[in-house]
Each structure stands twice: as C-alpha cells, then as structure tokens.
Design a protein around this motif. Structure first.
Motif, PDB file in Angstrom:
ATOM      1  N   ASP A   1      14.931   8.085   6.919  1.00 19.13           N
ATOM      2  CA  ASP A   1      13.647   8.780   7.078  1.00 19.13           C
ATOM      3  C   ASP A   1      12.463   7.838   6.846  1.00 19.13           C
ATOM      4  O   ASP A   1      11.323   8.180   7.175  1.00 19.13           O
ATOM      5  N   ILE A   2      12.740   6.664   6.266  1.00 24.48           N
ATOM      6  CA  ILE A   2      11.684   5.734   5.877  1.00 24.48           C
ATOM      7  C   ILE A   2      11.642   4.495   6.764  1.00 24.48           C
ATOM      8  O   ILE A   2      10.574   3.951   7.046  1.00 24.48           O
ATOM      9  N   ILE A   3      12.814   4.049   7.200  1.00 20.80           N
ATOM     10  CA  ILE A   3      12.914   2.810   7.959  1.00 20.80           C
ATOM     11  C   ILE A   3      12.077   2.875   9.230  1.00 20.80           C
ATOM     12  O   ILE A   3      12.122   3.842   9.990  1.00 20.80           O
ATOM     13  N   GLY A   4      11.286   1.811   9.463  1.00 14.44           N
ATOM     14  CA  GLY A   4      10.519   1.685  10.701  1.00 14.44           C
ATOM     15  C   GLY A   4       9.146   2.301  10.671  1.00 14.44           C
ATOM     16  O   GLY A   4       8.434   2.253  11.679  1.00 14.44           O
ATOM     17  N   ILE A   5       8.747   2.880   9.526  1.00 16.96           N
ATOM     18  CA  ILE A   5       7.425   3.480   9.461  1.00 16.96           C
ATOM     19  C   ILE A   5       6.597   2.810   8.358  1.00 16.96           C
ATOM     20  O   ILE A   5       7.135   2.151   7.477  1.00 16.96           O
ATOM     21  N   THR A   6       5.298   3.004   8.414  1.00 16.99           N
ATOM     22  CA  THR A   6       4.386   2.363   7.465  1.00 16.99           C
ATOM     23  C   THR A   6       3.950   3.346   6.380  1.00 16.99           C
ATOM     24  O   THR A   6       4.246   4.542   6.447  1.00 16.99           O
ATOM     25  N   ASP A   7       3.209   2.820   5.423  1.00 14.95           N
ATOM     26  CA  ASP A   7       2.704   3.657   4.330  1.00 14.95           C
ATOM     27  C   ASP A   7       1.802   4.781   4.841  1.00 14.95           C
ATOM     28  O   ASP A   7       1.688   5.836   4.204  1.00 14.95           O
ATOM     29  N   TYR A   8       1.132   4.562   5.972  1.00  9.93           N
ATOM     30  CA  TYR A   8       0.228   5.575   6.507  1.00  9.93           C
ATOM     31  C   TYR A   8       0.979   6.829   6.954  1.00  9.93           C
ATOM     32  O   TYR A   8       0.383   7.890   7.109  1.00  9.93           O
ATOM     33  N   ASN A   9       2.295   6.687   7.178  1.00  9.33           N
ATOM     34  CA  ASN A   9       3.112   7.836   7.537  1.00  9.33           C
ATOM     35  C   ASN A   9       3.776   8.472   6.314  1.00  9.33           C
ATOM     36  O   ASN A   9       4.424   9.511   6.424  1.00  9.33           O
ATOM     37  N   LEU A  10       3.596   7.813   5.163  1.00 11.97           N
ATOM     38  CA  LEU A  10       4.277   8.269   3.953  1.00 11.97           C
ATOM     39  C   LEU A  10       3.340   8.720   2.846  1.00 11.97           C
ATOM     40  O   LEU A  10       3.712   9.545   2.008  1.00 11.97           O
ATOM     41  N   LEU A  11       2.119   8.171   2.853  1.00 17.32           N
ATOM     42  CA  LEU A  11       1.196   8.393   1.735  1.00 17.32           C
ATOM     43  C   LEU A  11      -0.157   8.896   2.231  1.00 17.32           C
ATOM     44  O   LEU A  11      -0.504   8.706   3.409  1.00 17.32           O
ATOM     45  N   PRO A  12      -0.947   9.479   1.339  1.00 15.91           N
ATOM     46  CA  PRO A  12      -2.336   9.802   1.694  1.00 15.91           C
ATOM     47  C   PRO A  12      -3.074   8.526   2.073  1.00 15.91           C
ATOM     48  O   PRO A  12      -2.714   7.427   1.616  1.00 15.91           O
ATOM     49  N   ASP A  13      -4.120   8.640   2.880  1.00 17.74           N
ATOM     50  CA  ASP A  13      -4.820   7.466   3.406  1.00 17.74           C
ATOM     51  C   ASP A  13      -5.300   6.514   2.316  1.00 17.74           C
ATOM     52  O   ASP A  13      -5.161   5.293   2.451  1.00 17.74           O
ATOM     53  N   PHE A  14      -5.880   7.045   1.227  1.00 14.24           N
ATOM     54  CA  PHE A  14      -6.445   6.146   0.214  1.00 14.24           C
ATOM     55  C   PHE A  14      -5.346   5.348  -0.488  1.00 14.24           C
ATOM     56  O   PHE A  14      -5.536   4.187  -0.855  1.00 14.24           O
ATOM     57  N   GLU A  15      -4.171   5.941  -0.657  1.00  9.12           N
ATOM     58  CA  GLU A  15      -3.054   5.214  -1.269  1.00  9.12           C
ATOM     59  C   GLU A  15      -2.469   4.199  -0.291  1.00  9.12           C
ATOM     60  O   GLU A  15      -2.100   3.087  -0.674  1.00  9.12           O
ATOM     61  N   ALA A  16      -2.392   4.589   0.979  1.00 10.06           N
ATOM     62  CA  ALA A  16      -1.866   3.677   2.002  1.00 10.06           C
ATOM     63  C   ALA A  16      -2.775   2.469   2.174  1.00 10.06           C
ATOM     64  O   ALA A  16      -2.310   1.338   2.315  1.00 10.06           O
ATOM     65  N   LYS A  17      -4.102   2.700   2.153  1.00 14.75           N
ATOM     66  CA  LYS A  17      -5.052   1.597   2.297  1.00 14.75           C
ATOM     67  C   LYS A  17      -4.945   0.624   1.127  1.00 14.75           C
ATOM     68  O   LYS A  17      -5.008  -0.590   1.303  1.00 14.75           O
ATOM     69  N   PHE A  18      -4.792   1.157  -0.088  1.00 13.78           N
ATOM     70  CA  PHE A  18      -4.663   0.295  -1.252  1.00 13.78           C
ATOM     71  C   PHE A  18      -3.391  -0.538  -1.153  1.00 13.78           C
ATOM     72  O   PHE A  18      -3.400  -1.742  -1.412  1.00 13.78           O
TER      73      PHE A  18
ATOM     74  N   ASP B   1      14.818   1.238 -10.732  1.00 15.03           N
ATOM     75  CA  ASP B   1      13.450   1.228 -10.219  1.00 15.03           C
ATOM     76  C   ASP B   1      13.455   1.338  -8.699  1.00 15.03           C
ATOM     77  O   ASP B   1      14.448   1.022  -8.041  1.00 15.03           O
ATOM     78  N   ALA B   2      12.327   1.778  -8.155  1.00 10.63           N
ATOM     79  CA  ALA B   2      12.195   1.871  -6.703  1.00 10.63           C
ATOM     80  C   ALA B   2      12.016   0.474  -6.116  1.00 10.63           C
ATOM     81  O   ALA B   2      11.198  -0.315  -6.584  1.00 10.63           O
ATOM     82  N   VAL B   3      12.788   0.166  -5.101  1.00 11.53           N
ATOM     83  CA  VAL B   3      12.714  -1.144  -4.433  1.00 11.53           C
ATOM     84  C   VAL B   3      12.658  -0.913  -2.926  1.00 11.53           C
ATOM     85  O   VAL B   3      13.416  -0.105  -2.379  1.00 11.53           O
ATOM     86  N   TYR B   4      11.729  -1.611  -2.275  1.00 13.20           N
ATOM     87  CA  TYR B   4      11.674  -1.526  -0.821  1.00 13.20           C
ATOM     88  C   TYR B   4      11.306  -2.884  -0.245  1.00 13.20           C
ATOM     89  O   TYR B   4      10.817  -3.768  -0.945  1.00 13.20           O
ATOM     90  N   VAL B   5      11.537  -3.042   1.042  1.00 15.95           N
ATOM     91  CA  VAL B   5      11.169  -4.255   1.768  1.00 15.95           C
ATOM     92  C   VAL B   5      10.389  -3.841   3.005  1.00 15.95           C
ATOM     93  O   VAL B   5      10.774  -2.899   3.706  1.00 15.95           O
ATOM     94  N   LYS B   6       9.281  -4.540   3.259  1.00 22.33           N
ATOM     95  CA  LYS B   6       8.490  -4.319   4.468  1.00 22.33           C
ATOM     96  C   LYS B   6       8.529  -5.582   5.336  1.00 22.33           C
ATOM     97  O   LYS B   6       8.614  -6.692   4.808  1.00 22.33           O
ATOM     98  N   ASP B   7       8.433  -5.388   6.645  1.00 26.07           N
ATOM     99  CA  ASP B   7       8.294  -6.540   7.521  1.00 26.07           C
ATOM    100  C   ASP B   7       6.827  -6.952   7.569  1.00 26.07           C
ATOM    101  O   ASP B   7       5.973  -6.364   6.901  1.00 26.07           O
TER     102      ASP B   7
ATOM    103  N   GLN C   1      -1.788  -1.375   1.565  1.00 26.50           N
ATOM    104  CA  GLN C   1      -1.940  -2.365   2.631  1.00 26.50           C
ATOM    105  C   GLN C   1      -2.799  -3.538   2.178  1.00 26.50           C
ATOM    106  O   GLN C   1      -2.518  -4.693   2.525  1.00 26.50           O
ATOM    107  N   SER C   2      -3.841  -3.268   1.376  1.00 20.63           N
ATOM    108  CA  SER C   2      -4.710  -4.356   0.909  1.00 20.63           C
ATOM    109  C   SER C   2      -3.928  -5.322   0.018  1.00 20.63           C
ATOM    110  O   SER C   2      -4.141  -6.539   0.080  1.00 20.63           O
ATOM    111  N   GLN C   3      -3.023  -4.775  -0.796  1.00 24.11           N
ATOM    112  CA  GLN C   3      -2.193  -5.629  -1.637  1.00 24.11           C
ATOM    113  C   GLN C   3      -1.219  -6.449  -0.785  1.00 24.11           C
ATOM    114  O   GLN C   3      -0.987  -7.631  -1.043  1.00 24.11           O
ATOM    115  N   ASP C   4      -0.668  -5.814   0.234  1.00 25.36           N
ATOM    116  CA  ASP C   4       0.245  -6.511   1.149  1.00 25.36           C
ATOM    117  C   ASP C   4      -0.450  -7.701   1.801  1.00 25.36           C
ATOM    118  O   ASP C   4       0.114  -8.808   1.890  1.00 25.36           O
ATOM    119  N   MET C   5      -1.669  -7.472   2.261  1.00 30.92           N
ATOM    120  CA  MET C   5      -2.417  -8.521   2.959  1.00 30.92           C
ATOM    121  C   MET C   5      -2.739  -9.693   2.037  1.00 30.92           C
ATOM    122  O   MET C   5      -2.749 -10.848   2.477  1.00 30.92           O
TER     123      MET C   5
END
Length: 236
Positions: free
Chosen positions: A170-187, A141-147, A189-193
């Motif tokens: 290519d992924i380290i140090g960047i956020t979902d907004y640099n990886l995903l469409p805005d609506f997916e990144a916002k969702f 499965d996909a596993v990641y860690v965010k600060d 981020q809301s779960q993260d919060m």
C-alpha cells in the motif's frame, strides 16, 4: 580452422545428435566436466544427460524437444552440471540446431561456460539481502527507504503500522504527499532535499505524523543518504 577455433575458445564446445549422444567434445568441455583431455574419444557416444544433474534432466529434455521441434533460435539455459567425480557446478549452455541439406534437424551444437563463481556470488548477495530485510523487519522502530524522487521503495512492518496501512504494498511507489497531510509532507520533503543536496545524514529530527485515523504522533528520526558503488546518491 574449425579445430583451431574450438581449441582457442575459452568455453567448452560440443555437438550431440538428435538422440542426445555426444558427437564432438572440445578439450575445454572435457576438462570442465573433470575428464581427461587426452581421452576425449572415450566420451563420444555418451548421453548429454550424464553431464547434467538428475534434478535438471526434465529441464534439459524439455529444452531439447523445443529446439528439435523447429525453433531455430539459439537457446541459453542454466543447468546444474556434473563432473566425472560427481562434483556439481553451474553451467550456462547456448544451444542451436544444425540442419542437413534437406532442412531436417541433424545435430545440436552447444557452447558451455562454467558460471559457478557468478552463481555463488548471486547466492551470497541474495543471502545478504535476506539477512538485511530480516533485520529491518525485526527492528521495533519504523524504517523506510525512498528513491531519489521521494517514492517509498521499502517499508518495514512498524512503518506500515504507523501510517495506518494494511501492507507494504500500500506504500511502495508513492510519496509522502499521498500518505500525510500537506504540511507534514512538505517538512519531510525539505529534510529529504537537505540530505540529497549535502550528502550528509540528518540526525534526531523531531516531526509529527498524522495517521489515517487522525491521530498525531510525535517522532524522532534520522535520515541517511543511500549511495551506489559510484558514490551517487540514489535515495534516503
């Protein structure tokens, strides 16, 4: 007073000539290397290389040369040291050059500390990290860690593949907004919060992920807060 300071020191104290021959050895230094403290005179004149494992002789020689060639700053080095019976241990040695009245190097004063317990703890921690990373990378499965700021600090090969990237770097140090469409990144981020605000895990979250080729994936994931030894949330 000088002898009292040497005797009271929890570290081993010694002095060697420019030729590397021992001129002074405290009782603590003698016992640290497995020698009898009441026969210190027997060790005067021995080379300091006899107290360091052969694998570190080149390092010791280089450090001595640097000290003698005019660098008056204290030099702290870690060595694999030897006891009289051949037992190896880790030591931390702080060395400085002493000069005669004409400003010429006359001897080297050094303070040595047994750091074996600390080094073994560091090695155990590194082994645990290696084991943790190996398991993470082998999970299908996909596993990641965010600060705490939402930047990714770890991503296993499956996560890299899912995002359509070439490597973890290519992924380290960047956020979902640099990886995903805005609506997916916002969702995301809301779960993260929610996780950060409540300190509780969110399980079986359904979401979508659009990769770099525009293909949409349906995901079922979980997010768990990561905490430091003080209980503070440091990431997800």
């Amino acid at each position: 007073k000088f002898e009292a300071i040497i005797s009271a020191s929890p570290d081993g104290i010694g002095m060697a000539g420019i030729d590397g021959k021992i001129q002074l050895m405290s009782e603590k230094l003698a016992t640290m290397h497995g020698f009898s403290s009441d026969k210190i005179d027997e060790y005067i004149g021995k080379s300091i290389f006899e107290f360091i494992d052969a694998s570190n002789h080149e390092l010791l020689s280089k450090n001595l040369q640097n000290l003698i060639q005019g660098n008056k700053n204290n030099k702290i080095s870690e060595y694999l040291a030897l006891k009289k019976d051949g037992t190896k241990f880790y030591s931390d040695v702080n060395s400085t050059v002493l000069y005669d009245k004409n400003g010429h190097p006359s001897s080297i004063l050094f303070v040595e500390r047994d750091i074996t317990e600390r080094k073994l703890a560091e090695e155990n921690l590194q082994n645990e990290r290696t084991l943790f990373r190996t398991i993470i990378d082998l999970i299908p499965d996909a596993v990641y860690v965010k600060d705490i700021e939402g930047k990714k600090i770890l991503a296993n090969p499956k996560e890299v593949e899912l995002l359509g990237m070439n490597s973890e770097s290519d992924i380290i140090g960047i956020t979902d907004y640099n990886l995903l469409p805005d609506f997916e990144a916002k969702f995301s981020q809301s779960q993260d919060m929610k996780v950060i605000a409540t300190g509780e895990a969110l399980m079986n979250i359904e979401s979508t992920l659009t990769d770099k080729k525009g293909k949409q994936h349906w995901l079922l994931g979980s997010k768990v807060p990561l905490k430091d030894i003080h209980g503070n949330i440091t990431g997800i």
